[in-house]
Design a protein around this motif. Structure first.
Motif, PDB file in Angstrom:
ATOM      1  N   GLN A  11       0.822  -1.213   0.000  1.00  0.00           N
ATOM      2  CA  GLN A  11       0.000   0.000   0.000  1.00  0.00           C
ATOM      3  C   GLN A  11       0.856   1.262   0.000  1.00  0.00           C
ATOM      4  OE1 GLN A  11      -3.441  -1.655   2.887  1.00  0.00           O
ATOM      5  NE2 GLN A  11      -3.932   0.293   1.878  1.00  0.00           N
ATOM      6  N   ILE A  59       3.498   3.959  -2.286  1.00  0.00           N
ATOM      7  CA  ILE A  59       3.581   4.603  -3.596  1.00  0.00           C
ATOM      8  C   ILE A  59       5.060   4.687  -3.973  1.00  0.00           C
ATOM      9  CG2 ILE A  59       3.471   6.927  -4.623  1.00  0.00           C
ATOM     10  CD1 ILE A  59       0.644   7.123  -3.838  1.00  0.00           C
ATOM     11  N   TYR A 103      -1.355   4.470   0.457  1.00  0.00           N
ATOM     12  CA  TYR A 103      -2.404   4.581  -0.566  1.00  0.00           C
ATOM     13  C   TYR A 103      -3.412   3.451  -0.438  1.00  0.00           C
ATOM     14  CZ  TYR A 103      -4.362   5.765  -5.162  1.00  0.00           C
ATOM     15  OH  TYR A 103      -5.177   6.166  -6.177  1.00  0.00           O
ATOM     16  N   ASP A 104      -4.680   3.793  -0.573  1.00  0.00           N
ATOM     17  CA  ASP A 104      -5.759   2.813  -0.585  1.00  0.00           C
ATOM     18  C   ASP A 104      -6.007   2.414  -2.043  1.00  0.00           C
ATOM     19  OD1 ASP A 104      -8.178   1.412  -0.619  1.00  0.00           O
ATOM     20  OD2 ASP A 104      -9.011   2.570   1.054  1.00  0.00           O
ATOM     21  N   TYR A 105      -5.513   1.243  -2.417  1.00  0.00           N
ATOM     22  CA  TYR A 105      -5.607   0.817  -3.812  1.00  0.00           C
ATOM     23  C   TYR A 105      -7.007   0.352  -4.200  1.00  0.00           C
ATOM     24  CZ  TYR A 105      -0.642   1.296  -4.808  1.00  0.00           C
ATOM     25  OH  TYR A 105       0.605   1.828  -5.038  1.00  0.00           O
ATOM     26  N   GLU A 106      -7.872   0.101  -3.236  1.00  0.00           N
ATOM     27  CA  GLU A 106      -9.258  -0.255  -3.537  1.00  0.00           C
ATOM     28  C   GLU A 106     -10.106   0.987  -3.785  1.00  0.00           C
ATOM     29  OE1 GLU A 106     -10.882  -2.766  -0.546  1.00  0.00           O
ATOM     30  OE2 GLU A 106      -9.505  -4.434  -0.954  1.00  0.00           O
ATOM     31  N   ASN A 125      -8.700   3.953  -4.356  1.00  0.00           N
ATOM     32  CA  ASN A 125      -7.898   4.859  -5.181  1.00  0.00           C
ATOM     33  C   ASN A 125      -7.780   6.259  -4.572  1.00  0.00           C
ATOM     34  OD1 ASN A 125      -7.246   3.067  -7.373  1.00  0.00           O
ATOM     35  ND2 ASN A 125      -9.372   3.252  -8.044  1.00  0.00           N
ATOM     36  N   SER A 137       5.561   4.193 -12.064  1.00  0.00           N
ATOM     37  CA  SER A 137       4.943   3.023 -11.442  1.00  0.00           C
ATOM     38  C   SER A 137       5.741   1.767 -11.782  1.00  0.00           C
ATOM     39  CB  SER A 137       3.495   2.872 -11.908  1.00  0.00           C
ATOM     40  OG  SER A 137       3.449   2.755 -13.318  1.00  0.00           O
ATOM     41  N   LEU A 144       2.973  -0.919  -7.988  1.00  0.00           N
ATOM     42  CA  LEU A 144       2.865   0.277  -7.163  1.00  0.00           C
ATOM     43  C   LEU A 144       2.668   1.511  -8.048  1.00  0.00           C
ATOM     44  CD1 LEU A 144       5.706  -0.355  -4.573  1.00  0.00           C
ATOM     45  CD2 LEU A 144       3.258  -0.748  -4.283  1.00  0.00           C
ATOM     46  N   LYS A 145       1.706   2.331  -7.696  1.00  0.00           N
ATOM     47  CA  LYS A 145       1.469   3.552  -8.439  1.00  0.00           C
ATOM     48  C   LYS A 145       2.528   4.591  -8.118  1.00  0.00           C
ATOM     49  CE  LYS A 145      -3.531   3.203  -9.157  1.00  0.00           C
ATOM     50  NZ  LYS A 145      -4.822   3.916  -9.067  1.00  0.00           N
TER      51      LYS A 145
END
Length: 318
Positions: A158, A160, A201-204, A206, A308, A312-313
């Protein structure tokens, strides 16, 4: 992007080496004529090499290279490759039978991003030194920034993408530049407006989360989260003693504090070196103030330049 690169200080060479499979790398800053150095370690989980010699009372007064490396403590091995390269070029402290290159360094933790079995080693350090040039200008996923990430309170999945950043501030003939590997536990902020740029970051959903708010909600020991550390170098053409270079490193940590929050935690190894080529007279207060400014700008550039990778964004994705 903020302007400038570490090589804006005349005579400094920068080189990088990395592994795309291991997602790790090493960045080398070379001072062929030697430079006066200082260091300040604020994080409580550092991995460093040859930092004692920066104390004013120690005999050696010139450093020939600083190595910023991934690979956690394993990455300290890369400095041996840099030493070998410099010795072959006749660069170092003359001991009669040979010249011993004085090489200092610091490492970040990036073992959980790529293949942990691939780390910066002797060969990668040698290659980075071989690649060093006064025209270097690469940032982001390069060298020690290859596996850098930020915002890891909820784990690496989670985070970046962080990266390597550089920036320069100049006043008249005085040049102060910074290079940094942004791999922090905390979140990253644009210092001019205090807006969060990157972090946990909350990848769910976004969306960016806030590390300090998560710490308040959890209200518990972070535990063994030693997967962080921001490390950097200040270079300047100012004339400095070792004591003054140490002070500049201390002041430069204000640049960390402006752009990273939280910073200097028990799970970071935050370290800043200062290297002076001793060309022009300058007020140490000004040098330190410019160093903090250059460092905060370099941190922003490291985030802006990152791409990225490994799921990972990066900032450019948000």
């Amino acid at each position: 992007m903020y302007p400038g690169y570490l090589t804006d200080v005349k005579g400094i060479k920068v080189g990088h080496g990395q592994s795309e499979e291991g997602l790790t790398g090493v960045s080398v800053i070379i001072f062929e004529e030697g430079a006066t150095g200082g260091v300040d370690v604020r994080g409580s989980a550092p991995g460093t090499r040859e930092t004692d010699l920066f104390k004013p009372e120690k005999m050696v007064d010139k450093v020939h290279a600083v190595v910023l490396s991934g690979g956690s403590a394993f990455g300290l091995d890369a400095s041996s490759g840099v030493m070998n390269y410099l010795e072959g070029k006749g660069i170092g402290f003359d001991v009669g039978v040979t010249k011993v290159p004085i090489v200092s360094g610091a490492v970040i933790f990036d073992l959980d991003i790529g293949d942990y079995r691939i780390r910066p080693d002797f060969e990668m350090g040698y290659e980075a030194a071989k690649n060093a040039t006064t025209e270097a200008d690469l940032q982001g996923n390069i060298g020690a920034g290859t596996g850098a990430t930020v915002g890891k309170i909820l784990g690496p999945e989670q985070a970046i993408k962080g990266g390597l950043g550089s920036a320069t501030v100049q006043v008249g003939e005085l040049v102060v530049s910074a290079m940094v590997v942004v791999n922090s536990f905390g979140d990253i902020y644009e210092p001019t407006n205090n807006q969060q740029m990157a972090g946990v970051y909350d990848y769910e959903e976004n969306k960016l989360l806030n590390t300090i708010e998560l710490m308040k909600e959890q209200n518990k020991d972070i535990g063994f989260n030693l997967k962080n550390t921001t490390i950097g170098v200040i270079t300047t053409n100012a004339i400095l003693t070792k004591a003054q270079a140490n002070k500049v490193s201390q002041i430069a940590h204000n640049g960390f504090a402006r752009a990273i929050n939280p910073v200097h935690t028990m799970v970071d190894g935050d370290t800043i070196f200062t290297m002076a080529t001793n060309e022009i007279e300058a007020d140490i207060n000004l040098v330190g103030t410019l160093a903090a400014e250059a460092m905060s700008k370099a941190i922003v550039n490291g985030i802006l330049s990152a791409k990225s990778i490994a799921g990972l964004k990066s900032y450019s994705d948000l």
